[in-house]
Design an enzyme around this catalytic site. Structure first.
Site, PDB file in Angstrom:
ATOM      1  N   ARG A  15     -15.642  -4.951  -1.915  1.00  0.00           N
ATOM      2  CA  ARG A  15     -14.600  -4.205  -1.193  1.00  0.00           C
ATOM      3  C   ARG A  15     -15.205  -3.450  -0.005  1.00  0.00           C
ATOM      4  O   ARG A  15     -14.969  -3.803   1.140  1.00  0.00           O
ATOM      5  CB  ARG A  15     -13.899  -3.245  -2.161  1.00  0.00           C
ATOM      6  CG  ARG A  15     -12.649  -2.599  -1.612  1.00  0.00           C
ATOM      7  CD  ARG A  15     -12.893  -1.415  -0.709  1.00  0.00           C
ATOM      8  NE  ARG A  15     -13.655  -0.334  -1.319  1.00  0.00           N
ATOM      9  CZ  ARG A  15     -14.081   0.728  -0.641  1.00  0.00           C
ATOM     10  NH1 ARG A  15     -13.841   0.855   0.654  1.00  0.00           N
ATOM     11  NH2 ARG A  15     -14.798   1.666  -1.243  1.00  0.00           N
ATOM     12  N   ASP A  16     -16.035  -2.445  -0.270  1.00  0.00           N
ATOM     13  CA  ASP A  16     -16.578  -1.613   0.813  1.00  0.00           C
ATOM     14  C   ASP A  16     -17.470  -2.462   1.716  1.00  0.00           C
ATOM     15  O   ASP A  16     -17.509  -2.280   2.936  1.00  0.00           O
ATOM     16  CB  ASP A  16     -17.394  -0.454   0.208  1.00  0.00           C
ATOM     17  CG  ASP A  16     -17.552   0.721   1.152  1.00  0.00           C
ATOM     18  OD1 ASP A  16     -17.713   0.484   2.354  1.00  0.00           O
ATOM     19  OD2 ASP A  16     -17.530   1.880   0.699  1.00  0.00           O
ATOM     20  N   HIS A 207     -20.751   8.567  -3.925  1.00  0.00           N
ATOM     21  CA  HIS A 207     -20.613   7.350  -3.115  1.00  0.00           C
ATOM     22  C   HIS A 207     -21.358   7.591  -1.793  1.00  0.00           C
ATOM     23  O   HIS A 207     -20.829   8.225  -0.883  1.00  0.00           O
ATOM     24  CB  HIS A 207     -19.115   7.133  -2.895  1.00  0.00           C
ATOM     25  CG  HIS A 207     -18.716   5.948  -2.080  1.00  0.00           C
ATOM     26  ND1 HIS A 207     -18.232   4.783  -2.629  1.00  0.00           N
ATOM     27  CD2 HIS A 207     -18.685   5.751  -0.745  1.00  0.00           C
ATOM     28  CE1 HIS A 207     -17.906   3.938  -1.682  1.00  0.00           C
ATOM     29  NE2 HIS A 207     -18.173   4.495  -0.514  1.00  0.00           N
ATOM     30  N   HIS A 209     -23.277   6.357   1.583  1.00  0.00           N
ATOM     31  CA  HIS A 209     -23.620   5.335   2.586  1.00  0.00           C
ATOM     32  C   HIS A 209     -25.018   5.669   3.114  1.00  0.00           C
ATOM     33  O   HIS A 209     -25.392   6.845   3.214  1.00  0.00           O
ATOM     34  CB  HIS A 209     -22.561   5.311   3.694  1.00  0.00           C
ATOM     35  CG  HIS A 209     -21.302   4.627   3.243  1.00  0.00           C
ATOM     36  ND1 HIS A 209     -21.056   3.294   3.503  1.00  0.00           N
ATOM     37  CD2 HIS A 209     -20.250   5.057   2.510  1.00  0.00           C
ATOM     38  CE1 HIS A 209     -19.891   2.951   2.961  1.00  0.00           C
ATOM     39  NE2 HIS A 209     -19.375   4.007   2.346  1.00  0.00           N
ATOM     40  N   CYS A 240     -16.978   1.942   6.558  1.00  0.00           N
ATOM     41  CA  CYS A 240     -15.531   2.067   6.738  1.00  0.00           C
ATOM     42  C   CYS A 240     -15.184   1.650   8.160  1.00  0.00           C
ATOM     43  O   CYS A 240     -15.735   2.208   9.112  1.00  0.00           O
ATOM     44  CB  CYS A 240     -15.104   3.513   6.476  1.00  0.00           C
ATOM     45  SG  CYS A 240     -13.358   3.787   6.813  1.00  0.00           S
ATOM     46  N   ASN A 249     -23.318   1.116   1.852  1.00  0.00           N
ATOM     47  CA  ASN A 249     -23.724   2.002   0.749  1.00  0.00           C
ATOM     48  C   ASN A 249     -25.173   1.725   0.386  1.00  0.00           C
ATOM     49  O   ASN A 249     -25.726   0.680   0.732  1.00  0.00           O
ATOM     50  CB  ASN A 249     -22.880   1.708  -0.502  1.00  0.00           C
ATOM     51  CG  ASN A 249     -21.436   2.060  -0.311  1.00  0.00           C
ATOM     52  OD1 ASN A 249     -20.688   1.286   0.269  1.00  0.00           O
ATOM     53  ND2 ASN A 249     -21.037   3.209  -0.789  1.00  0.00           N
TER      54      ASN A 249
HETATM   55  P1  HMG Z   1       0.963   1.579   8.798  1.00  0.00           P
HETATM   56  O1  HMG Z   1       0.846   0.674   9.992  1.00  0.00           O
HETATM   57  O2  HMG Z   1       1.330   3.019   9.031  1.00  0.00           O
HETATM   58  O3  HMG Z   1       1.949   0.974   7.670  1.00  0.00           O
HETATM   59  O4  HMG Z   1      -0.395   1.493   8.006  1.00  0.00           O
HETATM   60  P2  HMG Z   1       3.434   0.500   7.687  1.00  0.00           P
HETATM   61  O5  HMG Z   1       4.018   0.932   6.379  1.00  0.00           O
HETATM   62  O6  HMG Z   1       4.118   0.907   8.953  1.00  0.00           O
HETATM   63  O7  HMG Z   1       3.287  -1.096   7.670  1.00  0.00           O
HETATM   64  C1  HMG Z   1       2.770  -1.828   8.772  1.00  0.00           C
HETATM   65  C2  HMG Z   1       2.655  -3.283   8.378  1.00  0.00           C
HETATM   66  O8  HMG Z   1       1.644  -3.418   7.356  1.00  0.00           O
HETATM   67  C3  HMG Z   1       3.925  -3.873   7.766  1.00  0.00           C
HETATM   68  O9  HMG Z   1       3.926  -5.256   8.087  1.00  0.00           O
HETATM   69  C4  HMG Z   1       3.714  -3.726   6.295  1.00  0.00           C
HETATM   70  O10 HMG Z   1       4.422  -4.658   5.520  1.00  0.00           O
HETATM   71  C5  HMG Z   1       2.223  -3.992   6.173  1.00  0.00           C
HETATM   72  P3  HMG Z   1       4.894  -5.823   9.269  1.00  0.00           P
HETATM   73  O11 HMG Z   1       6.281  -5.411   8.881  1.00  0.00           O
HETATM   74  O12 HMG Z   1       4.415  -5.126  10.535  1.00  0.00           O
HETATM   75  O13 HMG Z   1       4.617  -7.302   9.232  1.00  0.00           O
HETATM   76  N1  HMG Z   1       1.654  -3.313   5.011  1.00  0.00           N
HETATM   77  C6  HMG Z   1       0.970  -3.941   4.032  1.00  0.00           C
HETATM   78  N2  HMG Z   1       0.646  -5.227   3.854  1.00  0.00           N
HETATM   79  C7  HMG Z   1      -0.057  -5.530   2.723  1.00  0.00           C
HETATM   80  N3  HMG Z   1      -0.424  -4.611   1.802  1.00  0.00           N
HETATM   81  C8  HMG Z   1      -0.110  -3.313   1.974  1.00  0.00           C
HETATM   82  C9  HMG Z   1       0.626  -2.946   3.120  1.00  0.00           C
HETATM   83  N4  HMG Z   1       1.091  -1.774   3.577  1.00  0.00           N
HETATM   84  C10 HMG Z   1       1.730  -2.012   4.725  1.00  0.00           C
HETATM   85  N5  HMG Z   1      -0.508  -2.421   1.071  1.00  0.00           N
HETATM   86  C11 HMG Z   1      -1.584   1.565   5.916  1.00  0.00           C
HETATM   87  C12 HMG Z   1      -0.613   2.270   6.827  1.00  0.00           C
HETATM   88  C13 HMG Z   1      -1.987   2.544   4.835  1.00  0.00           C
HETATM   89  C14 HMG Z   1      -0.941   0.345   5.301  1.00  0.00           C
HETATM   90  C15 HMG Z   1      -2.821   1.136   6.761  1.00  0.00           C
HETATM   91  O14 HMG Z   1      -3.291   2.250   7.468  1.00  0.00           O
HETATM   92  C16 HMG Z   1      -3.946   0.582   5.927  1.00  0.00           C
HETATM   93  O15 HMG Z   1      -3.820  -0.477   5.347  1.00  0.00           O
HETATM   94  N6  HMG Z   1      -5.095   1.280   5.915  1.00  0.00           N
HETATM   95  C17 HMG Z   1      -6.245   0.868   5.114  1.00  0.00           C
HETATM   96  C18 HMG Z   1      -7.523   1.235   5.816  1.00  0.00           C
HETATM   97  C19 HMG Z   1      -8.697   0.906   4.950  1.00  0.00           C
HETATM   98  O16 HMG Z   1      -8.637   0.048   4.088  1.00  0.00           O
HETATM   99  N7  HMG Z   1      -9.844   1.583   5.202  1.00  0.00           N
HETATM  100  C20 HMG Z   1     -11.055   1.359   4.451  1.00  0.00           C
HETATM  101  C21 HMG Z   1     -10.974   1.847   3.049  1.00  0.00           C
HETATM  102  S1  HMG Z   1     -11.352   3.566   2.873  1.00  0.00           S
HETATM  103  C22 HMG Z   1     -13.083   3.613   2.837  1.00  0.00           C
HETATM  104  O17 HMG Z   1     -13.733   2.658   3.131  1.00  0.00           O
HETATM  105  C23 HMG Z   1     -13.771   4.880   2.357  1.00  0.00           C
HETATM  106  C24 HMG Z   1     -14.316   4.750   0.933  1.00  0.00           C
HETATM  107  O18 HMG Z   1     -15.251   3.696   0.836  1.00  0.00           O
HETATM  108  C25 HMG Z   1     -14.999   6.056   0.522  1.00  0.00           C
HETATM  109  C26 HMG Z   1     -16.047   6.552   1.513  1.00  0.00           C
HETATM  110  O19 HMG Z   1     -16.921   5.761   1.931  1.00  0.00           O
HETATM  111  O20 HMG Z   1     -15.990   7.733   1.823  1.00  0.00           O
HETATM  112  C27 HMG Z   1     -13.183   4.470  -0.062  1.00  0.00           C
HETATM  113 MG    MG Z   2     -17.339   3.766   1.402  1.00  0.00          MG
END
Ligand code: HMG
Ligand code: MG
Length: 316
Positions: A15-16, A207, A209, A240, A249
């Site tokens: 995932r990450d 966690h 990095h 991220c 990580n």
């Molecule tokens: P948005 O654009 O505000 O969402 O994004 P929306 O509700 O307006 O939807 C936009 C489009 O996305 C729509 O499609 C939805 O259907 C689709 P359209 O009508 O335009 O064709 N959609 C989805 N499709 C599939 N699955 C879903 C989904 N939701 C909406 N679940 C949203 C808001 C939260 C969806 C977006 O910002 C997003 O997906 N963000 C994820 C970012 C991410 O994954 N970042 C990395 C993970 S966090 C990380 O790495 C940190 C961590 O490791 C810890 C650390 O290191 O500190 C965990």
């Molecule tokens: Mg992370």
């Protein structure tokens, strides 16, 4: 110095790691990698994210990955979920655990999930409630715990507030993220000294990095504070996509080297993880950051065969 006897490693590479790789792997290769990781003895593998494919194209095959992997008994297969749409996908794919995620800083929260922190709490509450009603355990990630690329220093009160909110929602475990790898061991000890005043260590995973090469020191500092759950990524891949400058990580094989060298048990086979790292390195097609992998790669070239020494490829 009292260190835990056993550490539970949370493998987050699929995932990450893959969320931040430019090279697109095939779904079959992802599935193969996850199966190898589970076979190495890792009891927890974060397999993907059910996020918007527009935001994280590399994980657009989340559903196929989750349905395609072999489910090994005793292994928890977890996935990130940002909203109810993601939750319903994750439930349909029958993952064992869901992870909700948010940031301790307003700017990163907005950049990462397009919402303010105040808008995020009720949403996560709903996801946790429904996830638990469906019989799943839930992990709560908090990012930018030690520093933010947009806002700089992060106050401990900011961190505590979000951690308590996540606990109130009913998450089973918290993961405290040094998303951009800015922490040092002293800061980790200070943060944990405060947090552990009110949250039991069993609820906390760290966690780290490895952006600045001190993730291993930070893991050691966490162990000294009694933390026994650490996140890592096979091969050290990751970051991220919405946190500029974040690298992967701590590599799982580096973490294993660290803890096994101190006699801490994991039930994970180092050689199998090393082989899984070599596998993903070949698929990604460039040398990975993991230092253990660099050593072993050199030995392989020199000797024409693995001379993996520590643990001699066995569980310790
Ligand atoms: P948005 O654009 O505000 O969402 O994004 P929306 O509700 O307006 O939807 C936009 C489009 O996305 C729509 O499609 C939805 O259907 C689709 P359209 O009508 O335009 O064709 N959609 C989805 N499709 C599939 N699955 C879903 C989904 N939701 C909406 N679940 C949203 C808001 C939260 C969806 C977006 O910002 C997003 O997906 N963000 C994820 C970012 C991410 O994954 N970042 C990395 C993970 S966090 C990380 O790495 C940190 C961590 O490791 C810890 C650390 O290191 O500190 C965990
Ligand atoms: Mg992370």
């Amino acid at each position: 110095m009292q260190l835990p006897d056993r550490v539970r490693i949370r493998e987050v590479g699929p995932r990450d790691g893959l969320q931040n790789e430019n090279v697109r792997l095939t779904t079959e290769d992802k599935i193969d990698w996850i199966n190898r990781l589970a076979d190495s003895g890792l009891s927890y593998v974060e397999i993907t994210s059910f996020v918007s494919p527009k935001w994280v194209p590399a994980l657009a095959d989340a559903r196929t990955v989750a349905r395609g992997i072999r489910r090994k008994k005793g292994v928890t297969y977890a996935a990130l979920v940002p909203n109810l749409q993601g939750l319903s996908e994750a439930l349909a794919a029958d993952v064992d655990e869901i992870s909700v995620f948010m940031s301790a800083t307003e700017t990163h929260n907005r950049k990462n999930i397009n919402k303010s922190i105040d808008e995020t709490y009720p949403l996560l509450r709903e996801i946790v409630k429904e996830g638990k009603a469906a019989g799943k355990t839930v992990r709560g990630y908090l990012s930018m715990v030690f520093g933010c690329p947009y806002e700089g220093k992060v106050e401990i009160q900011q961190v505590e507030k979000s951690l308590y909110k996540l606990l109130e929602m009913g998450v089973d475990e918290l993961s405290l993220g040094d998303t951009i790898g800015v922490a040092g061991p002293q800061q980790v000890r200070e943060m944990l000294a405060v947090v552990l005043n009110s949250i039991p260590s069993e609820k906390i995973a760290m966690h780290f990095h490895d952006t600045r090469g001190v993730a291993s020191a930070n893991c050691f500092a966490s162990l000294q504070m009694g933390i026994a759950k650490l996140d890592s990524s096979c091969g050290g891949i990751g970051g991220c996509p919405y946190a500029p400058g974040a690298s992967g990580n701590i590599a799982t094989e580096e973490l294993l080297y660290l803890v096994h060298s101190m006699g801490i048990q994991t039930d994970v086979d180092e050689k199998s993880v090393f082989d899984a790292a070599l596998f993903i390195e070949r698929k990604i097609g460039k040398p990975l950051a993991s230092k253990v992998l660099q050593v072993e790669r050199t030995k392989l070239k020199e000797n024409g065969g693995s001379t993996y020494e520590l643990g001699k490829g066995t569980k310790r």
